[in-house]
Write a protein that holds these residues in place. Sequence first.
Motif, PDB file in Angstrom:
ATOM      1  N   GLU A 207       0.830  -1.209   0.000  1.00  0.00           N
ATOM      2  CA  GLU A 207       0.000   0.000   0.000  1.00  0.00           C
ATOM      3  C   GLU A 207       0.864   1.258   0.000  1.00  0.00           C
ATOM      4  O   GLU A 207       0.618   2.193  -0.768  1.00  0.00           O
ATOM      5  CB  GLU A 207      -0.931  -0.002   1.216  1.00  0.00           C
ATOM      6  N   LYS A 208       1.886   1.283   0.829  1.00  0.00           N
ATOM      7  CA  LYS A 208       2.793   2.433   0.850  1.00  0.00           C
ATOM      8  C   LYS A 208       3.561   2.539  -0.460  1.00  0.00           C
ATOM      9  O   LYS A 208       3.793   3.628  -0.964  1.00  0.00           O
ATOM     10  CB  LYS A 208       3.773   2.325   2.020  1.00  0.00           C
ATOM     11  N   LEU A 209       3.944   1.392  -1.004  1.00  0.00           N
ATOM     12  CA  LEU A 209       4.676   1.370  -2.265  1.00  0.00           C
ATOM     13  C   LEU A 209       3.835   1.961  -3.395  1.00  0.00           C
ATOM     14  O   LEU A 209       4.349   2.645  -4.265  1.00  0.00           O
ATOM     15  CB  LEU A 209       5.086  -0.065  -2.595  1.00  0.00           C
ATOM     16  N   SER A 210       2.543   1.741  -3.356  1.00  0.00           N
ATOM     17  CA  SER A 210       1.657   2.243  -4.413  1.00  0.00           C
ATOM     18  C   SER A 210       1.512   3.763  -4.391  1.00  0.00           C
ATOM     19  O   SER A 210       0.978   4.341  -5.333  1.00  0.00           O
ATOM     20  CB  SER A 210       0.280   1.580  -4.312  1.00  0.00           C
ATOM     21  N   CYS A 211       1.992   4.406  -3.356  1.00  0.00           N
ATOM     22  CA  CYS A 211       1.950   5.876  -3.270  1.00  0.00           C
ATOM     23  C   CYS A 211       3.132   6.524  -3.993  1.00  0.00           C
ATOM     24  O   CYS A 211       3.224   7.743  -4.056  1.00  0.00           O
ATOM     25  CB  CYS A 211       1.942   6.314  -1.813  1.00  0.00           C
ATOM     26  N   TYR A 212       4.030   5.702  -4.521  1.00  0.00           N
ATOM     27  CA  TYR A 212       5.214   6.192  -5.217  1.00  0.00           C
ATOM     28  C   TYR A 212       5.103   5.867  -6.698  1.00  0.00           C
ATOM     29  O   TYR A 212       4.487   4.871  -7.083  1.00  0.00           O
ATOM     30  CB  TYR A 212       6.482   5.530  -4.669  1.00  0.00           C
ATOM     31  N   SER A 213       5.722   6.682  -7.520  1.00  0.00           N
ATOM     32  CA  SER A 213       5.767   6.383  -8.956  1.00  0.00           C
ATOM     33  C   SER A 213       6.905   5.392  -9.209  1.00  0.00           C
ATOM     34  O   SER A 213       7.814   5.244  -8.392  1.00  0.00           O
ATOM     35  CB  SER A 213       6.003   7.661  -9.763  1.00  0.00           C
ATOM     36  N   GLU A 214       6.840   4.746 -10.350  1.00  0.00           N
ATOM     37  CA  GLU A 214       7.900   3.812 -10.726  1.00  0.00           C
ATOM     38  C   GLU A 214       9.240   4.537 -10.814  1.00  0.00           C
ATOM     39  O   GLU A 214      10.268   4.022 -10.380  1.00  0.00           O
ATOM     40  CB  GLU A 214       7.565   3.153 -12.062  1.00  0.00           C
ATOM     41  N   GLU A 215       9.230   5.736 -11.330  1.00  0.00           N
ATOM     42  CA  GLU A 215      10.474   6.501 -11.459  1.00  0.00           C
ATOM     43  C   GLU A 215      11.065   6.842 -10.094  1.00  0.00           C
ATOM     44  O   GLU A 215      12.287   6.788  -9.910  1.00  0.00           O
ATOM     45  CB  GLU A 215      10.229   7.781 -12.258  1.00  0.00           C
ATOM     46  N   GLU A 216      10.211   7.190  -9.132  1.00  0.00           N
ATOM     47  CA  GLU A 216      10.715   7.506  -7.789  1.00  0.00           C
ATOM     48  C   GLU A 216      11.413   6.299  -7.175  1.00  0.00           C
ATOM     49  O   GLU A 216      12.476   6.437  -6.562  1.00  0.00           O
ATOM     50  CB  GLU A 216       9.564   7.956  -6.885  1.00  0.00           C
ATOM     51  N   ILE A 217      10.832   5.122  -7.332  1.00  0.00           N
ATOM     52  CA  ILE A 217      11.443   3.912  -6.781  1.00  0.00           C
ATOM     53  C   ILE A 217      12.698   3.550  -7.559  1.00  0.00           C
ATOM     54  O   ILE A 217      13.719   3.188  -6.976  1.00  0.00           O
ATOM     55  CB  ILE A 217      10.426   2.747  -6.790  1.00  0.00           C
ATOM     56  N   ARG A 218      12.644   3.665  -8.862  1.00  0.00           N
ATOM     57  CA  ARG A 218      13.800   3.335  -9.698  1.00  0.00           C
ATOM     58  C   ARG A 218      15.001   4.228  -9.341  1.00  0.00           C
ATOM     59  O   ARG A 218      16.151   3.810  -9.474  1.00  0.00           O
ATOM     60  CB  ARG A 218      13.453   3.504 -11.173  1.00  0.00           C
TER      61      ARG A 218
ATOM     62  N   VAL B   7      -1.504  -4.544  -7.491  1.00  0.00           N
ATOM     63  CA  VAL B   7      -1.085  -3.250  -6.960  1.00  0.00           C
ATOM     64  C   VAL B   7      -0.231  -2.590  -8.035  1.00  0.00           C
ATOM     65  O   VAL B   7       0.529  -3.257  -8.726  1.00  0.00           O
ATOM     66  CB  VAL B   7      -0.251  -3.423  -5.663  1.00  0.00           C
ATOM     67  N   SER B   8      -0.367  -1.286  -8.171  1.00  0.00           N
ATOM     68  CA  SER B   8       0.437  -0.583  -9.172  1.00  0.00           C
ATOM     69  C   SER B   8       1.055   0.671  -8.568  1.00  0.00           C
ATOM     70  O   SER B   8       0.643   1.147  -7.510  1.00  0.00           O
ATOM     71  CB  SER B   8      -0.422  -0.216 -10.384  1.00  0.00           C
ATOM     72  N   PHE B   9       2.038   1.179  -9.291  1.00  0.00           N
ATOM     73  CA  PHE B   9       2.676   2.416  -8.876  1.00  0.00           C
ATOM     74  C   PHE B   9       1.735   3.590  -9.115  1.00  0.00           C
ATOM     75  O   PHE B   9       0.806   3.504  -9.925  1.00  0.00           O
ATOM     76  CB  PHE B   9       3.965   2.656  -9.674  1.00  0.00           C
ATOM     77  N   LYS B  10       2.008   4.683  -8.429  1.00  0.00           N
ATOM     78  CA  LYS B  10       1.268   5.923  -8.639  1.00  0.00           C
ATOM     79  C   LYS B  10       1.477   6.371 -10.076  1.00  0.00           C
ATOM     80  O   LYS B  10       2.585   6.314 -10.602  1.00  0.00           O
ATOM     81  CB  LYS B  10       1.792   6.989  -7.667  1.00  0.00           C
ATOM     82  N   ASN B  11       0.412   6.804 -10.706  1.00  0.00           N
ATOM     83  CA  ASN B  11       0.487   7.266 -12.086  1.00  0.00           C
ATOM     84  C   ASN B  11       0.965   8.708 -12.092  1.00  0.00           C
ATOM     85  O   ASN B  11       0.293   9.594 -11.576  1.00  0.00           O
ATOM     86  CB  ASN B  11      -0.875   7.136 -12.765  1.00  0.00           C
ATOM     87  N   GLU B  12       2.125   8.962 -12.691  1.00  0.00           N
ATOM     88  CA  GLU B  12       2.691  10.313 -12.720  1.00  0.00           C
ATOM     89  C   GLU B  12       1.899  11.250 -13.621  1.00  0.00           C
ATOM     90  O   GLU B  12       1.912  12.460 -13.434  1.00  0.00           O
ATOM     91  CB  GLU B  12       4.135  10.267 -13.214  1.00  0.00           C
ATOM     92  N   ASN B  13       1.218  10.719 -14.605  1.00  0.00           N
ATOM     93  CA  ASN B  13       0.508  11.543 -15.562  1.00  0.00           C
ATOM     94  C   ASN B  13      -0.910  11.900 -15.128  1.00  0.00           C
ATOM     95  O   ASN B  13      -1.588  12.662 -15.780  1.00  0.00           O
ATOM     96  CB  ASN B  13       0.439  10.844 -16.926  1.00  0.00           C
ATOM     97  N   PHE B  14      -1.344  11.345 -14.005  1.00  0.00           N
ATOM     98  CA  PHE B  14      -2.692  11.595 -13.515  1.00  0.00           C
ATOM     99  C   PHE B  14      -2.773  12.978 -12.890  1.00  0.00           C
ATOM    100  O   PHE B  14      -2.006  13.309 -12.001  1.00  0.00           O
ATOM    101  CB  PHE B  14      -3.084  10.528 -12.484  1.00  0.00           C
ATOM    102  N   GLU B  15      -3.679  13.789 -13.373  1.00  0.00           N
ATOM    103  CA  GLU B  15      -3.856  15.123 -12.832  1.00  0.00           C
ATOM    104  C   GLU B  15      -5.309  15.307 -12.412  1.00  0.00           C
ATOM    105  O   GLU B  15      -6.223  14.909 -13.118  1.00  0.00           O
ATOM    106  CB  GLU B  15      -3.519  16.201 -13.878  1.00  0.00           C
TER     107      GLU B  15
END
Length: 91
Positions: A47-58, A80-88
């Motif tokens: 759940e905490k991991l899903s609050c981050y984008s893939e780029e942030e973790i990478r 579970v997926s990463f936070k979507n960076e493009n979502f506004e």
Amino acid sequence: MLNLVIMARCLNSICADNHTVKGDFLKGIIAMPARRALEKEKIDTLEKLSCYSEEEIRNLHGFGKNAMEKLKNHMNKYKVSFKNENFEIKS
């Protein structure tokens, strides 16, 4: 010489304590450097991991291509997926 041996043993135990991951989060899924990076960021659940984008973790030190691929496969397994960076949010 004896002092060096004693000092080396003391430093070895200090280093081991500082570099161990305390929890079992993702144990056996990703390597220790990646697990330590997540622990440093206080990420200990999907759940905490899903609050981050893939780029942030990478960008965390310890995450490479292999660790990221394994992490994404594990996340997909639990839907579970990463936070979507493009979502506004538009108002």
